[in-house]
Design a protein around this motif. Structure first.
Motif, mmCIF file in Angstrom:
data_model
loop_
_atom_site.group_PDB
_atom_site.id
_atom_site.type_symbol
_atom_site.label_atom_id
_atom_site.label_comp_id
_atom_site.label_asym_id
_atom_site.label_seq_id
_atom_site.Cartn_x
_atom_site.Cartn_y
_atom_site.Cartn_z
ATOM 1 N N LYS A 172 0.909 -1.247 -0.030
ATOM 2 C CA LYS A 172 0.009 -0.037 -0.047
ATOM 3 C C LYS A 172 0.784 1.194 -0.183
ATOM 4 C CE LYS A 172 -4.301 -1.906 1.988
ATOM 5 N NZ LYS A 172 -5.091 -1.963 3.040
ATOM 6 N N THR A 197 2.641 1.708 -3.272
ATOM 7 C CA THR A 197 1.758 2.193 -4.373
ATOM 8 C C THR A 197 1.370 3.582 -4.223
ATOM 9 O OG1 THR A 197 0.911 -0.217 -4.225
ATOM 10 C CG2 THR A 197 -0.374 1.324 -5.496
ATOM 11 N N SER A 249 4.100 5.704 -5.628
ATOM 12 C CA SER A 249 4.300 5.709 -7.003
ATOM 13 C C SER A 249 3.258 6.723 -7.519
ATOM 14 C CB SER A 249 3.697 4.224 -7.457
ATOM 15 O OG SER A 249 4.077 4.170 -8.821
ATOM 16 N N GLU A 250 2.309 6.830 -7.045
ATOM 17 C CA GLU A 250 1.223 7.741 -7.382
ATOM 18 C C GLU A 250 1.589 8.983 -7.292
ATOM 19 O OE1 GLU A 250 -1.622 6.774 -8.958
ATOM 20 O OE2 GLU A 250 -1.703 4.568 -8.662
ATOM 21 N N LEU A 283 -6.903 8.312 -14.712
ATOM 22 C CA LEU A 283 -8.225 7.746 -14.347
ATOM 23 C C LEU A 283 -8.520 8.645 -13.199
ATOM 24 C CD1 LEU A 283 -7.468 3.842 -14.055
ATOM 25 C CD2 LEU A 283 -9.139 5.248 -15.515
ATOM 26 N N LEU A 296 -7.065 8.771 -9.999
ATOM 27 C CA LEU A 296 -7.172 7.997 -8.705
ATOM 28 C C LEU A 296 -6.057 8.345 -7.972
ATOM 29 C CD1 LEU A 296 -8.716 4.620 -9.922
ATOM 30 C CD2 LEU A 296 -9.662 6.257 -8.552
ATOM 31 N N GLY A 297 -5.016 8.940 -8.618
ATOM 32 C CA GLY A 297 -3.687 9.317 -8.030
ATOM 33 C C GLY A 297 -3.897 9.804 -6.661
ATOM 34 N N GLY A 318 -6.979 8.070 -4.484
ATOM 35 C CA GLY A 318 -6.491 6.589 -4.125
ATOM 36 C C GLY A 318 -5.484 6.378 -3.266
ATOM 37 N N ARG A 322 -6.367 6.816 0.369
ATOM 38 C CA ARG A 322 -7.059 5.595 0.803
ATOM 39 C C ARG A 322 -5.972 4.507 1.370
ATOM 40 N NH1 ARG A 322 -11.331 6.461 -2.977
ATOM 41 N NH2 ARG A 322 -10.133 5.362 -4.517
ATOM 42 N N LEU A 323 -4.803 4.494 0.743
ATOM 43 C CA LEU A 323 -3.671 3.653 1.062
ATOM 44 C C LEU A 323 -2.973 4.042 2.329
ATOM 45 C CD1 LEU A 323 -2.474 3.130 -2.525
ATOM 46 C CD2 LEU A 323 -4.161 1.625 -1.167
ATOM 47 N N ILE A 331 4.095 -4.383 -7.439
ATOM 48 C CA ILE A 331 2.913 -3.374 -7.164
ATOM 49 C C ILE A 331 2.289 -3.164 -8.546
ATOM 50 C CG2 ILE A 331 4.135 -2.112 -5.260
ATOM 51 C CD1 ILE A 331 4.297 0.217 -7.578
ATOM 52 N N ASP A 338 0.267 0.265 -9.590
ATOM 53 C CA ASP A 338 -0.395 1.550 -9.455
ATOM 54 C C ASP A 338 -1.513 1.866 -10.397
ATOM 55 O OD1 ASP A 338 0.685 2.157 -11.577
ATOM 56 O OD2 ASP A 338 2.248 3.392 -10.451
ATOM 57 N N SER A 339 -2.148 2.757 -10.312
ATOM 58 C CA SER A 339 -3.039 3.388 -11.166
ATOM 59 C C SER A 339 -2.611 3.283 -12.566
ATOM 60 C CB SER A 339 -3.875 4.719 -10.677
ATOM 61 O OG SER A 339 -2.970 5.721 -11.139
ATOM 62 N N THR A 372 -4.370 -3.717 -2.481
ATOM 63 C CA THR A 372 -3.937 -2.508 -2.730
ATOM 64 C C THR A 372 -4.641 -1.984 -3.955
ATOM 65 O OG1 THR A 372 -1.966 -2.970 -1.799
ATOM 66 C CG2 THR A 372 -2.242 -0.860 -3.135
ATOM 67 N N LEU A 381 -7.212 1.327 -3.798
ATOM 68 C CA LEU A 381 -6.850 2.475 -4.520
ATOM 69 C C LEU A 381 -8.261 2.926 -5.480
ATOM 70 C CD1 LEU A 381 -4.270 4.109 -5.485
ATOM 71 C CD2 LEU A 381 -3.859 2.262 -7.315
#
Lengths: 133, 131, 290
Positions: free
Chosen positions: A39, A42, A45-46, A101, A103-104, A107, A110-111, B54, B56-57, B89, B93
């Motif tokens: 999590k 990720t 990364s975003e 999308l 969600l960056g 999203g 939420r992680l 991972i 990711d989006s 995850t 997300l």
């Protein structure tokens, strides 16, 4: 309380891969479960991609923090880019300016356990996240 | 620049994503795959991500795009081997990749593709409009 | 505080027996602890306290560290033995009376000093008693945390129903922490056993609210991403009504009223069926040749 910290540049796509690995190392050091590690990585990364693409590059500060008995990893993404004019809207699912999308930001919020964003038009954006063990 | 190798197995294409991908690599995979589907008139695409740590989006969007593009080119995509931590995850997300077929491992994925291609062929053969 | 320490040392024997008598009259729990052990604990604590009182009257100071350490041990061992925290506190507080008695006898000539000393030593004993209660509560909390973890692990058994079919019978209330454990253990069991189908049975879940439903939907979506199908069974009529009233959308999820129905569906998805091979044996009579 900050136990230790480090700063990494985010200037290229390779740097995004690198800061992901940094986040994983720091999370693994605190013996995060695999799901929690994933999590955090990720979210990294975003946010690193946001820093690179929307903020025109910047830095990631990584810190090991302590709050009472809890320990966690705090990541601060900072850029001097154009900033986000409407943060409320940027935090909504599906809102996008980059063709993704959308969600960056929503999203990654939420992680993680704690999420804070500061942005000023023309000055840049700072996003701080904490994931507790 | 590195590229992710695409293997051809009969009327299917096989991709194993093993490296910690940066975005450009994902984009070129998308281009290479669509080019090869068109070239070999492939009916199925299998993408194995069992070693990927991972998604990711961005990668998620790329996977969804590949599935949609393949569909347009008349090929079915199956995603295999997603790890539990990655799946949890991805759901958190907000991505459910509802348009993509999935399987537990490559073996199951190939079965699923074979089955799908066979069903399609049976459906097409009676009136002989295809081939 | 020198005179307190002198009084304590001079009258050690008298105070100890006074203390034991005091405890025997009020809070003695002979069912939990024998006389010898109690006497040893009391003597050791009195010795440590007298020694510490020589240098300081502040119970948080370095001088009292050995006393505090010993009281922590007592708090732990007494908790294991089944004493309540207040009984442990009374053990320390009942030392007051015999100490006050001895001081009254020794300092009869100087009432001002007597009051001051009694105040100081009483205060010190009160604080030590409170610290001991705190330690006892802390130890109890640790036990609770450990038990919670054990319950989490125990409460999520993933069982294999058939080759490729797993079941997760959920019992009890689902909260966020528990759901995460449930989710993770189900998903890793899917990978380990290479199972295509998993059935989550909620017969034993008393209520389903929006949060629980969301957790279930997430688990099922994650399983689908991994390439497994997930069915939800054991939905009681009352829960079905709640789900609809709350506006929870379970449209994408395969639901069945009973675990048996879900299992039947799983078998048919795997291309298997159950057939009657021979007439059922009369299970009430014992088999003749077995």
């Amino acid at each position: 309380m900050v136990l230790k910290s480090d700063v990494h540049p985010i200037k290229s796509a390779d740097d995004v891969v690198r800061v992901r690995q940094v986040a994983r190392q720091w999370a693994a050091e605190l013996k995060f479960s695999l799901v929690d590690q994933t999590k955090l990585v990720t979210a990294t990364s975003e946010l690193a991609r946001n820093t690179l693409e929307h903020g025109k590059g910047g830095t990631m500060r990584v810190e090991q923090v302590e709050n009472g008995p809890r320990r966690g990893v705090r990541l601060t993404f900072e850029d001097n880019g154009p900033g986000i004019p409407n943060i409320e809207r940027a935090l909504q699912d599906g809102y996008t300016t980059g063709g993704g999308l959308g969600l960056g930001l929503s999203g990654s919020k939420r992680l993680v356990n704690e999420f804070e964003i500061k942005s000023e038009a023309g000055r840049g954006t700072t996003v701080t996240i904490i994931r507790w063990k | 620049m590195d590229r992710i190798p695409i293997l051809k197995m009969g009327d299917c294409l096989l991709v194993t994503i093993q490296v910690d991908m940066h975005d450009q690599l994902a984009v070129s995979l998308q281009e290479d795959l669509t080019a090869q589907i068109a070239k070999y008139a492939s009916r199925g695409v299998l993408i194995d991500i069992s070693t990927l740590e991972i998604v990711d989006s961005f990668i998620g969007r790329m996977l969804a795009n590949i599935a949609a593009m393949s569909r347009v080119l008349d090929a079915q995509t199956v995603l295999t081997g997603m790890q539990p931590a990655v799946a949890i995850t991805l759901v958190e997300l907000g991505m459910s990749l509802s348009g993509i077929k999935t399987a537990l491992n490559v073996e199951r994925g190939m079965e699923l593709l074979r089955q799908y291609i066979q069903e399609e062929n049976e459906y097409r053969e009676p009136d002989g409009s295809e081939e | 505080m020198s005179s307190v320490h002198e009084v304590l040392q001079k009258n050690e024997g008298a105070i100890l027996s006074g203390w034991l008598a005091e405890m025997a009259a009020s809070t003695r729990r002979s069912d939990l602890m024998g006389d010898t052990e109690l006497r040893q604990q009391a003597a050791e604590l009195l010795r440590l306290f007298a020694h510490a009182a020589r240098n300081s009257s502040d119970t948080t100071s370095e001088a009292f560290s050995a006393t505090r350490e010993y009281l922590r041990e007592i708090a732990k061992s007494r908790l294991d033995q089944g004493f309540t925290p207040s009984e442990t506190a009374m053990f320390i507080l009942s030392l007051k009376q015999p100490v006050f008695n001895s001081m009254r006898d020794e300092l009869e000539s100087d009432p001002t000093q007597l009051v001051a000393e009694i105040w100081t030593v009483g205060n010190a004993l009160d604080k030590l008693a409170i610290q001991t209660v705190d330690s006892a509560v802390e130890f109890r909390d640790q036990v609770i945390v450990r038990q919670q973890q054990e319950m989490l692990e125990l409460s999520t058994p993933v069982v294999k129903l058939w080759d490729g079919v797993l079941a997760l019978p959920l019992i009890g209330t689902l909260d966020s922490a528990r759901t995460q454990v449930v989710m993770e253990s189900l998903l890793s069991a899917i990978v380990e056993t290479n199972s295509q189908i998993a059935i989550i049975d909620i017969t034993g879940v008393p209520t389903v609210d929006t949060l629980v439903a969301q957790h279930l939907i997430k688990t099922i979506t994650a399983a689908r991403l991994m390439g497994a199908e997930c069915y939800l069974s054991g939905i009681r009529p009352a829960i079905a009504q709640t789900i609809v009233h709350l506006g929870i959308d379970l449209a994408d999820i395969q639901t069945k009223a009973k675990l048996a129905d879900a299992f039947g569906l799983a078998l048919s998805r795997l291309g298997k069926s159950i057939v009657t091979a021979k007439p059922a044996t009369n299970i009430t009579s014992k088999p003749k040749d077995a």
